[in-house]
Design an enzyme around this catalytic site. Structure first.
Site, PDB file in Angstrom:
ATOM      1  N   TYR A   1     -23.905  31.113  53.785  1.00 39.98           N
ATOM      2  CA  TYR A   1     -25.350  31.000  53.537  1.00 39.98           C
ATOM      3  C   TYR A   1     -25.708  29.542  53.217  1.00 39.98           C
ATOM      4  O   TYR A   1     -26.634  28.968  53.802  1.00 39.98           O
ATOM      5  CB  TYR A   1     -25.751  31.924  52.368  1.00 39.98           C
ATOM      6  CG  TYR A   1     -26.985  31.475  51.648  1.00 39.98           C
ATOM      7  CD1 TYR A   1     -28.247  31.716  52.166  1.00 39.98           C
ATOM      8  CD2 TYR A   1     -26.894  30.763  50.437  1.00 39.98           C
ATOM      9  CE1 TYR A   1     -29.391  31.272  51.523  1.00 39.98           C
ATOM     10  CE2 TYR A   1     -28.027  30.316  49.785  1.00 39.98           C
ATOM     11  CZ  TYR A   1     -29.266  30.566  50.327  1.00 39.98           C
ATOM     12  OH  TYR A   1     -30.383  30.111  49.686  1.00 39.98           O
TER      13      TYR A   1
ATOM     14  N   LYS B   1     -28.003  26.376  55.237  1.00 36.37           N
ATOM     15  CA  LYS B   1     -29.054  25.514  54.672  1.00 36.37           C
ATOM     16  C   LYS B   1     -28.733  24.047  54.977  1.00 36.37           C
ATOM     17  O   LYS B   1     -29.617  23.267  55.349  1.00 36.37           O
ATOM     18  CB  LYS B   1     -29.189  25.731  53.161  1.00 36.37           C
ATOM     19  CG  LYS B   1     -29.689  27.099  52.770  1.00 36.37           C
ATOM     20  CD  LYS B   1     -31.157  27.303  53.119  1.00 36.37           C
ATOM     21  CE  LYS B   1     -31.660  28.683  52.771  1.00 36.37           C
ATOM     22  NZ  LYS B   1     -32.941  29.019  53.373  1.00 36.37           N
TER      23      LYS B   1
ATOM     24  N   SER C   1     -32.367  24.702  49.618  1.00 34.28           N
ATOM     25  CA  SER C   1     -31.827  25.227  48.366  1.00 34.28           C
ATOM     26  C   SER C   1     -30.971  24.174  47.682  1.00 34.28           C
ATOM     27  O   SER C   1     -30.340  23.337  48.352  1.00 34.28           O
ATOM     28  CB  SER C   1     -30.962  26.440  48.712  1.00 34.28           C
ATOM     29  OG  SER C   1     -30.115  26.764  47.639  1.00 34.28           O
TER      30      SER C   1
HETATM   31  N1  UFG Z   1     -24.996  35.757  36.626  1.00 32.45           N
HETATM   32  C1  UFG Z   1     -24.452  36.646  35.732  1.00 32.45           C
HETATM   33  N2  UFG Z   1     -24.578  37.968  36.002  1.00 32.45           N
HETATM   34  C2  UFG Z   1     -25.211  38.448  37.117  1.00 32.45           C
HETATM   35  C3  UFG Z   1     -25.766  37.521  38.037  1.00 32.45           C
HETATM   36  C4  UFG Z   1     -25.620  36.183  37.755  1.00 32.45           C
HETATM   37  O1  UFG Z   1     -23.868  36.265  34.707  1.00 32.45           O
HETATM   38  O2  UFG Z   1     -25.277  39.671  37.301  1.00 32.45           O
HETATM   39  C5  UFG Z   1     -24.912  34.318  36.319  1.00 32.45           C
HETATM   40  C6  UFG Z   1     -24.204  33.486  37.361  1.00 32.45           C
HETATM   41  O3  UFG Z   1     -22.826  33.450  37.085  1.00 32.45           O
HETATM   42  C7  UFG Z   1     -24.904  32.132  37.211  1.00 32.45           C
HETATM   43  C8  UFG Z   1     -26.317  32.511  36.819  1.00 32.45           C
HETATM   44  O4  UFG Z   1     -26.244  33.821  36.311  1.00 32.45           O
HETATM   45  O5  UFG Z   1     -24.336  31.405  36.154  1.00 32.45           O
HETATM   46  C9  UFG Z   1     -27.312  32.494  37.970  1.00 32.45           C
HETATM   47  O6  UFG Z   1     -26.826  33.304  39.023  1.00 32.45           O
HETATM   48  P1  UFG Z   1     -27.766  33.762  40.249  1.00 32.45           P
HETATM   49  O7  UFG Z   1     -26.942  34.659  41.107  1.00 32.45           O
HETATM   50  O8  UFG Z   1     -29.052  34.295  39.740  1.00 32.45           O
HETATM   51  O9  UFG Z   1     -28.100  32.399  40.981  1.00 32.45           O
HETATM   52  P2  UFG Z   1     -27.117  31.282  41.601  1.00 32.45           P
HETATM   53  O10 UFG Z   1     -27.348  30.038  40.809  1.00 32.45           O
HETATM   54  O11 UFG Z   1     -25.751  31.761  41.754  1.00 32.45           O
HETATM   55  O12 UFG Z   1     -27.705  31.155  43.079  1.00 32.45           O
HETATM   56  C10 UFG Z   1     -29.015  30.737  43.294  1.00 32.45           C
HETATM   57  C11 UFG Z   1     -29.561  31.407  44.549  1.00 32.45           C
HETATM   58  C12 UFG Z   1     -28.811  30.964  45.766  1.00 32.45           C
HETATM   59  C13 UFG Z   1     -28.768  29.470  45.842  1.00 32.45           C
HETATM   60  C14 UFG Z   1     -28.296  28.858  44.560  1.00 32.45           C
HETATM   61  C15 UFG Z   1     -28.527  27.379  44.631  1.00 32.45           C
HETATM   62  O13 UFG Z   1     -29.450  32.799  44.438  1.00 32.45           O
HETATM   63  O14 UFG Z   1     -29.513  31.425  46.901  1.00 32.45           O
HETATM   64  O15 UFG Z   1     -29.039  29.358  43.443  1.00 32.45           O
HETATM   65  O16 UFG Z   1     -28.033  26.689  43.598  1.00 32.45           O
HETATM   66  F1  UFG Z   1     -27.952  29.087  46.834  1.00 32.45           F
END
Ligand code: UFG
Length: 338
Positions: free
Chosen positions: A149, A153, A124
């Site tokens: 988590y 990785k 990841s």
């Molecule tokens: N976000 C929101 N509202 C939500 C969910 C997310 O505004 O309800 C925002 C977050 O703040 C972020 C973006 O949307 O800016 C993406 O969030 P995600 O939770 O979809 O994804 P992340 O980038 O946080 O995490 C993902 C994977 C992880 C991994 C990571 C690696 O879910 O498993 O990318 O960079 F570790």
């Protein structure tokens, strides 16, 4: 090639099972159904015309895994099995370390015993920690994980590096996924989270069908053009094809090979919301809220290495991913049935 997919009924695993079958490989799936439904197997069969051999087993169970290897004799493994919820990993770190590390160790030991020397690992972009720049290159150092988590990785990447130093026959391909979204265009397979979705796209899809009232946008004061977080969203079908392309690495030199799987383009939360509305015609109400702890302002991939060495590049658009995610959600409002 005969390929064993651990966690092969999950969101990315099932899509990759389809891509490997379509590319002419033989897929064997091991999944303990912790975070997947058995109904996915029927859907893989419906889409490919092939029902892969399936074993309901925990990869950490070495005895059972040995029996599967003894029977199937896979030439390569794609290792998806693992817990993946960031927030849950903070609450239950030992469960995450035990599961993600034990499955990998059991798998590597069993591979060694059965003369299987090829593994692709679901890594990841989280291994880069809090990035100081974008785009991120494979040569950039691993950073500090912000949660257990992510730490698993990083640890598994290190385990694979050490294992390959000790075993010159081993090839380990580390695929660093950015943000997988979308679904199979048929609407038969997609992301099916338990409970309230943590990730952005499934949350938006659930708002779109009225299952959730509005989207919480976490942070609108990031140093980005519209103040919301920027990520590299990649369609899961492209990601699956990236796995198939990565199998090429097994024919070349041995050792560890690392590839980013992303699109190379950053998209903000509000841009994704707009793209979803345009692709589906459905309005997504949202509220701007505080930042979510542990989130980074921006990350996206440098994708040149995968393009040059694997001949792979993402070809689907954000609009495709929004349309497919919505289609899956509409067709499976309560998720995939068993
Ligand atoms: N976000 C929101 N509202 C939500 C969910 C997310 O505004 O309800 C925002 C977050 O703040 C972020 C973006 O949307 O800016 C993406 O969030 P995600 O939770 O979809 O994804 P992340 O980038 O946080 O995490 C993902 C994977 C992880 C991994 C990571 C690696 O879910 O498993 O990318 O960079 F570790």
């Amino acid at each position: 090639m005969k390929i064993l997919l651990t966690g092969g009924l999950g969101f990315i695993g099932s899509e990759t099972a389809i891509a490997t079958i379509e590319a002419g490989h033989q897929a064997v799936i091991v999944d303990n159904l912790y975070n997947a439904k058995i109904g996915v197997l029927d859907r893989i069969e419906k889409l490919t015309g092939v029902r892969p051999a399936f074993y309901e087993a925990d990869v950490a169970d070495k005895k059972k895994l040995g029996e599967i290897f003894d029977k199937e004799r896979p030439e390569a493994v794609i290792h998806f099995a693992g817990y993946k919820a960031v927030g849950e990993s903070v609450a239950k770190p030992l469960m995450y370390y035990r599961n993600n590390l034990m499955t990998t160790l059991s798998l590597l030991e069993t591979m060694g015993e059965y003369d299987c020397h090829n593994i692709v690992f679901s890594s990841s972009a989280t291994v880069y920690g809090t990035p100081t720049h974008a785009p991120l290159k494979e040569t950039d150092p691993r950073g500090e994980a912000t949660n257990p988590y992510g730490e698993t990785k990083i640890m598994i990447e290190r385990i694979l590096e050490d294992a390959s130093k000790a075993d010159p026959k081993l090839t380990a391909v580390l695929l660093r996924y950015f943000n997988p979204i979308g679904a199979h265009p048929s609407g038969l397979l997609g992301e099916d989270p338990r409970g309230i979705p943590n990730n952005l796209m499934p949350y938006i899809s659930q708002v779109a069908i009225g299952k959730r009232e509005y989207l919480h946008v976490y942070g609108s004061d990031y140093p980005t053009p519209d103040g919301t977080g920027i990520r590299d969203y990649i369609h899961v079908v492209d990601l699956a094809e990236g796995h198939v392309a990565s199998l090429k690495a097994f024919n070349e030199t041995k050792g560890v090979k690392i590839y980013n799987l992303g699109t190379g383009k950053g998209t903000s939360v509000l841009e994704l919301v707009k793209a979803f509305e345009e692709a589906t015609g459905v309005k997504i109400p949202y509220r701007l809220e505080d930042r979510r702890p542990g989130d980074v302002p921006e990350n996206y991939a440098d994708v040149e290495k995968a393009k040059k060495e694997l001949g792979w590049t993402a070809r689907l658009t954000i609009a495709d991913a929004c349309r497919d995610a919505y289609n899956f959600q509409v067709k499976n409002p309560e998720g995939i049935k068993d």
